[in-house]
Design a protein around this motif. Structure first.
Motif, PDB file in Angstrom:
ATOM      1  N   HIS A  65      20.356 -20.728 -62.309  1.00 20.18           N
ATOM      2  CA  HIS A  65      20.423 -20.949 -60.866  1.00 20.18           C
ATOM      3  C   HIS A  65      21.256 -22.161 -60.483  1.00 20.18           C
ATOM      4  CE1 HIS A  65      17.464 -23.642 -62.418  1.00 20.18           C
ATOM      5  NE2 HIS A  65      17.262 -24.227 -61.252  1.00 20.18           N
ATOM      6  N   GLU A 161      11.015 -26.651 -61.137  1.00 16.35           N
ATOM      7  CA  GLU A 161      11.343 -25.366 -60.515  1.00 16.35           C
ATOM      8  C   GLU A 161      10.152 -24.440 -60.324  1.00 16.35           C
ATOM      9  OE1 GLU A 161      13.718 -26.549 -59.593  1.00 16.35           O
ATOM     10  OE2 GLU A 161      15.606 -26.262 -60.609  1.00 16.35           O
ATOM     11  N   SER A 162       9.325 -24.245 -61.349  1.00 18.06           N
ATOM     12  CA  SER A 162       8.216 -23.297 -61.259  1.00 18.06           C
ATOM     13  C   SER A 162       7.180 -23.642 -62.322  1.00 18.06           C
ATOM     14  CB  SER A 162       8.728 -21.870 -61.473  1.00 18.06           C
ATOM     15  OG  SER A 162       7.660 -20.934 -61.467  1.00 18.06           O
ATOM     16  N   VAL A 199      11.971 -24.875 -57.144  1.00 18.91           N
ATOM     17  CA  VAL A 199      12.522 -23.738 -56.400  1.00 18.91           C
ATOM     18  C   VAL A 199      11.311 -22.847 -56.161  1.00 18.91           C
ATOM     19  CG1 VAL A 199      14.160 -21.842 -56.369  1.00 18.91           C
ATOM     20  CG2 VAL A 199      14.762 -23.964 -57.528  1.00 18.91           C
ATOM     21  N   THR A 202      11.384 -17.578 -54.993  1.00 17.53           N
ATOM     22  CA  THR A 202      12.370 -16.767 -55.704  1.00 17.53           C
ATOM     23  C   THR A 202      11.997 -15.300 -55.511  1.00 17.53           C
ATOM     24  OG1 THR A 202      11.177 -16.505 -57.799  1.00 17.53           O
ATOM     25  CG2 THR A 202      12.395 -18.586 -57.473  1.00 17.53           C
ATOM     26  N   GLN A 230      10.301 -29.815 -50.905  1.00 19.07           N
ATOM     27  CA  GLN A 230      10.283 -29.066 -52.157  1.00 19.07           C
ATOM     28  C   GLN A 230       9.340 -27.868 -52.110  1.00 19.07           C
ATOM     29  OE1 GLN A 230      12.338 -29.518 -54.634  1.00 19.07           O
ATOM     30  NE2 GLN A 230      13.286 -31.309 -53.695  1.00 19.07           N
ATOM     31  N   ILE A 233      11.602 -24.833 -50.804  1.00 19.55           N
ATOM     32  CA  ILE A 233      12.948 -24.544 -51.293  1.00 19.55           C
ATOM     33  C   ILE A 233      13.056 -23.085 -51.744  1.00 19.55           C
ATOM     34  CG2 ILE A 233      14.635 -25.039 -53.116  1.00 19.55           C
ATOM     35  CD1 ILE A 233      14.569 -27.156 -50.998  1.00 19.55           C
ATOM     36  N   ARG A 234      14.122 -22.447 -51.313  1.00 20.89           N
ATOM     37  CA  ARG A 234      14.368 -21.032 -51.611  1.00 20.89           C
ATOM     38  C   ARG A 234      15.559 -20.914 -52.560  1.00 20.89           C
ATOM     39  NH1 ARG A 234      13.552 -16.057 -48.930  1.00 20.89           N
ATOM     40  NH2 ARG A 234      15.341 -14.634 -48.993  1.00 20.89           N
ATOM     41  N   LEU A 235      15.468 -20.040 -53.526  1.00 17.66           N
ATOM     42  CA  LEU A 235      16.523 -19.855 -54.516  1.00 17.66           C
ATOM     43  C   LEU A 235      17.860 -19.528 -53.861  1.00 17.66           C
ATOM     44  CD1 LEU A 235      17.219 -19.510 -57.589  1.00 17.66           C
ATOM     45  CD2 LEU A 235      16.787 -17.060 -57.253  1.00 17.66           C
ATOM     46  N   TYR A 322      17.602 -32.462 -53.378  1.00 20.66           N
ATOM     47  CA  TYR A 322      17.516 -31.013 -53.537  1.00 20.66           C
ATOM     48  C   TYR A 322      18.022 -30.673 -54.930  1.00 20.66           C
ATOM     49  CZ  TYR A 322      16.909 -30.841 -48.493  1.00 20.66           C
ATOM     50  OH  TYR A 322      16.428 -31.021 -47.210  1.00 20.66           O
TER      51      TYR A 322
END
Length: 323
Positions: A65, A161-162, A199, A202, A230, A233-235, A322
């Motif tokens: 990404h 991120e996840s 992110v 997703t 945060q 936040i969208r991919l 970001y």
């Protein structure tokens, strides 16, 4: 390549690093002073003038990404120590008392990174700094973490991120949920503040998965460490992104948008997109609200019960990163 440079390309490939916050441009245009840029907010409410520099360019990793990947394709170049110090010197002389290292990953070259921070601390013992480091590098180079703390590093930004291993695998992040948990403990033990970025939304995000992320961050006592933006936040699927190789992404993206330089996408579950829009509206409403307060409101939106322990305030830049 020299082993001293941790696998980076030779420094002669790097152009001279110009002071990024110079006061006068070549055409004699005057730029704002450092005080007009992002500043560091300290736990006691005081602020510090922040400057910025880079010890390396590019990144040796290929996270799917990341917009850096199409440009550098897994390569990075070091900036000579003396060049970085000259850049910092120019900013310190103009009032900077904190430096943000903008490297995509400060430990792409751990030997070089160590030389940089030790030289910085020798030259300016009272100047603090922050860096960005991948979770896998926090684990692989954990011996460097005490060095960072001892030389004035106030916090480490890390693109977590996840917390869903399936999503992390799709993104080719190189770490797992368990790795993130371990890295959080390592940083705390070393006296470093870990500031995770996410992110959060997703095509693979589920409502239950989003709630799980909120719980994990709360359980690790990191809520105050996360900038509110945060949570929403969208991919982004950018030009030539390796994400486009994935059938799951091909199934949801639309035509390339030249205005945003991205491929727009819609989630298969409209409820997820709706939640993302609500979270972003909430996260950007008021900078006066505490991070914990905004987090609690987001938990209410997501319909998840989380108990927040009381924590001391942490240092952070007043312009969210970001990552």
């Amino acid at each position: 390549c020299s082993s001293d440079l941790d696998g980076a390309r030779a420094p002669d490939a790097v152009p001279t690093l110009l002071p990024r916050l110079a006061f006068v441009t070549p055409d004699r245009t005057t730029l704002p002073t450092l005080s007009h840029y992002a500043s560091l907010r300290m736990p006691d409410g005081s602020t510090r003038v922040a400057g910025a520099t880079e010890a390396t360019r590019g990144c040796k990793h290929r996270c799917r990404h990341c917009p850096i990947v199409p440009v550098y394709d897994g390569q990075f170049r070091v900036v000579p120590v003396e060049t970085v110090l000259a850049d910092i010197r120019g900013q310190v002389e103009r009032g900077a008392t904190h430096i943000t290292f903008g490297d995509p990953d400060f430990l792409n070259g751990p030997t070089h990174a160590r030389r940089i921070v030790e030289a910085l601390h020798r030259a300016y013992p009272s100047v603090t700094y922050d860096v960005t480091i991948k979770v896998e590098h926090l684990l692989a180079h954990q011996d460097v973490l005490p060095v960072l703390a001892q030389t004035g590093c106030l916090f480490v930004t890390s693109a977590v991120e996840s917390v869903d291993d399936r999503v992390l695998q799709h993104l080719a992040k190189g770490h797992t949920r368990a790795d993130f948990v371990r890295a959080a403990h390592l940083c705390r033990d070393a006296g470093l503040t870990l500031s995770p970025t996410f992110v959060a939304f997703t095509p693979w995000t589920t409502l239950d998965g989003y709630r799980d992320m909120l719980r994990v961050v709360a359980d690790l006592d990191l809520v105050a460490h996360v900038a509110p933006v945060q949570w929403g936040i969208r991919l982004l699927v950018t030009w030539q992104s390796p994400l486009l190789e994935l059938p799951d992404i091909q199934a949801v993206v639309g035509a390339f948008d030249a205005a945003t330089l991205t491929y727009p996408w819609a989630h298969p579950d409209p409820r997820v997109d709706h939640l993302q829009q609500q979270v972003m509206q909430l996260a950007g409403v008021s900078r006066a609200r505490s991070r914990e307060d905004i987090f609690s409101a987001i938990c209410e939106l997501a319909q998840v019960n989380v108990v927040l322990p009381a924590r001391a305030a942490i240092p952070y830049l007043d312009e969210p990163w970001y990552c």
